[in-house]
Design an enzyme around this catalytic site. Structure first.
Site, mmCIF file in Angstrom:
data_model
loop_
_atom_site.group_PDB
_atom_site.id
_atom_site.type_symbol
_atom_site.label_atom_id
_atom_site.label_comp_id
_atom_site.label_asym_id
_atom_site.label_seq_id
_atom_site.Cartn_x
_atom_site.Cartn_y
_atom_site.Cartn_z
ATOM 1 N N GLY A 257 0.781 -1.226 0.000
ATOM 2 C CA GLY A 257 0.000 0.000 0.000
ATOM 3 C C GLY A 257 0.814 1.278 0.000
ATOM 4 O O GLY A 257 0.247 2.362 -0.040
ATOM 5 N N TYR A 258 2.142 1.173 0.057
ATOM 6 C CA TYR A 258 2.964 2.372 0.073
ATOM 7 C C TYR A 258 3.222 2.870 -1.346
ATOM 8 O O TYR A 258 3.899 2.207 -2.138
ATOM 9 C CB TYR A 258 4.311 2.107 0.755
ATOM 10 C CG TYR A 258 4.240 1.741 2.218
ATOM 11 C CD1 TYR A 258 3.099 1.989 2.984
ATOM 12 C CD2 TYR A 258 5.331 1.148 2.849
ATOM 13 C CE1 TYR A 258 3.050 1.655 4.317
ATOM 14 C CE2 TYR A 258 5.294 0.824 4.196
ATOM 15 C CZ TYR A 258 4.147 1.071 4.924
ATOM 16 O OH TYR A 258 4.097 0.734 6.255
ATOM 17 N N GLN A 259 2.671 4.034 -1.651
ATOM 18 C CA GLN A 259 2.889 4.698 -2.940
ATOM 19 C C GLN A 259 2.582 3.768 -4.115
ATOM 20 O O GLN A 259 3.382 3.593 -5.030
ATOM 21 C CB GLN A 259 4.302 5.270 -3.053
ATOM 22 C CG GLN A 259 4.550 6.515 -2.222
ATOM 23 C CD GLN A 259 4.420 6.277 -0.738
ATOM 24 O OE1 GLN A 259 3.408 6.651 -0.136
ATOM 25 N NE2 GLN A 259 5.436 5.681 -0.135
#
Length: 348
Positions: free
Chosen positions: A60-62
């Site tokens: 879910g990061y970037q």
């Protein structure tokens, strides 16, 4: 750099885990303060030079670009067997639930996407990012166990849960012969110590590794009073977690500053040295070379019992904030958007 076993696993990890949420294409994420791939590679390389071998990211990061940056850098700068790569998966989306995609199918899809992003054949530590109130626990544990049996995942961990949920999950896993959670990544630092109520005791008894995030409270525990930074100004999520208790927390931050001055070290070193006396390996975010260098130095600092007591004494109970406050059964009907891979998904 010191290294240790991660709970009941055979993973040998550095006492500092590099948090990679700050790496990634800001255009594809929720954070404007992230660093580009060139700078991310420099930071990762420096961490490796300092003995850091434990790296934490998430799908879910970037929009998956954090995983991509981390994977490419580690392939270029390290031998696969010398590093421990952790990444996290999100709950099923409302659309997936409506389409009848099971928890097991969801986990397999998440694993495959993360492996593609990372460019790796397996994930050392696969972390359940937050409790999925819309999916039966059996489906989660069986789905994770399937990935372990398939050789795509070595060990599993969990993040953002209550002690009773971790105990319940591992009891189910033991009963069914599934892989058990070997680590917990919760919210824990000098100005947010609610994990000490039950989670820390459970982990001590069952040898579950604690690898807390927000180790420096979004920079608050590393900055002198009045000092600011781009991260402090731009990180709205960190402000959500800490602004409401800023007055109470200021007393502790002031004591961190006093101890740092007395010992001739940085506030980062003091804050992390305290946390290192409590946990296996804190996740320390890095968007500058100085961040990872300061974290590495903290491993060699030992606070006296009197110094630890002095830092702890002003603490007052805090309400749950961030993911733990937002991700509840009551909020299960609300829609949240998370970036994963090339598209955004909605979580029920």
């Amino acid at each position: 750099m010191q290294h240790t076993k991660l709970g009941n696993s055979e993973l040998n990890v550095s006492r500092i885990c590099m948090g990679c949420m700050g790496f990634g294409d800001a255009k594809n994420g929720q954070h404007s303060w992230t660093v580009d791939e060139t700078h991310a590679r420099e930071i990762i390389k420096r961490g490796l030079e300092l003995g850091v071998n434990f790296f934490d990211t998430a799908i879910g990061y970037q929009s998956g670009t954090s995983e991509q940056y981390v994977g490419r850098a580690l392939r270029d700068f390290a031998k696969r067997e010398d590093v421990v790569v952790a990444t996290k998966f999100l709950p099923r989306t409302g659309q997936e639930i409506a389409e009848g995609i099971t928890g097991q199918q969801h986990i397999e899809q998440m694993v495959n996407t993360s492996l593609k992003n990372l460019g790796l054949d397996y994930i050392d530590l696969y972390i359940y990012h937050m409790w999925d109130y819309g999916t039966p626990l059996y489906d989660i544990m069986e789905g994770l166990n399937r990935m372990v049996k398939a050789g795509k995942v070595r060990y599993i961990g969990i993040s953002n849960c209550y002690a009773y949920q971790l105990a319940k999950a591992n009891a189910l896993a033991e009963r069914e012969g599934f892989a058990k959670f070997v680590s917990i990544q919760g919210h824990y630092n000098l100005i947010f110590r609610e994990e000490e109520r039950e989670m820390a005791r459970l982990c001590a008894e069952d040898n579950i590794a604690m690898t807390p995030y927000s180790a420096l409270a979004g920079g608050r525990l590393s900055k002198h009073p009045g000092e600011t930074s781009k991260r402090l100004e731009a990180d709205s999520y960190a402000r959500l977690k800490y602004d409401a208790t800023a007055e109470q927390d200021a007393a502790i931050i002031s004591r961190v500053e006093q101890v740092a001055q007395k010992r001739g070290v940085s506030m980062t070193e003091v804050s992390l040295a305290w946390l290192l006396s409590k946990v296996t390996a804190p996740v320390v975010g890095a968007t500058r070379l100085s961040h990872v260098e300061g974290a590495a130095r903290a491993v060699n600092l030992t606070l006296t019992p009197e110094e630890r007591a002095y830092l702890e004494e002003p603490y007052v109970p805090h309400k749950l904030v961030g993911v733990m406050a937002q991700n509840t059964p009551e909020a299960a009907g609300q829609q949240h958007v998370w970036s994963t891979g090339s598209q955004k998904i909605e979580r029920a």
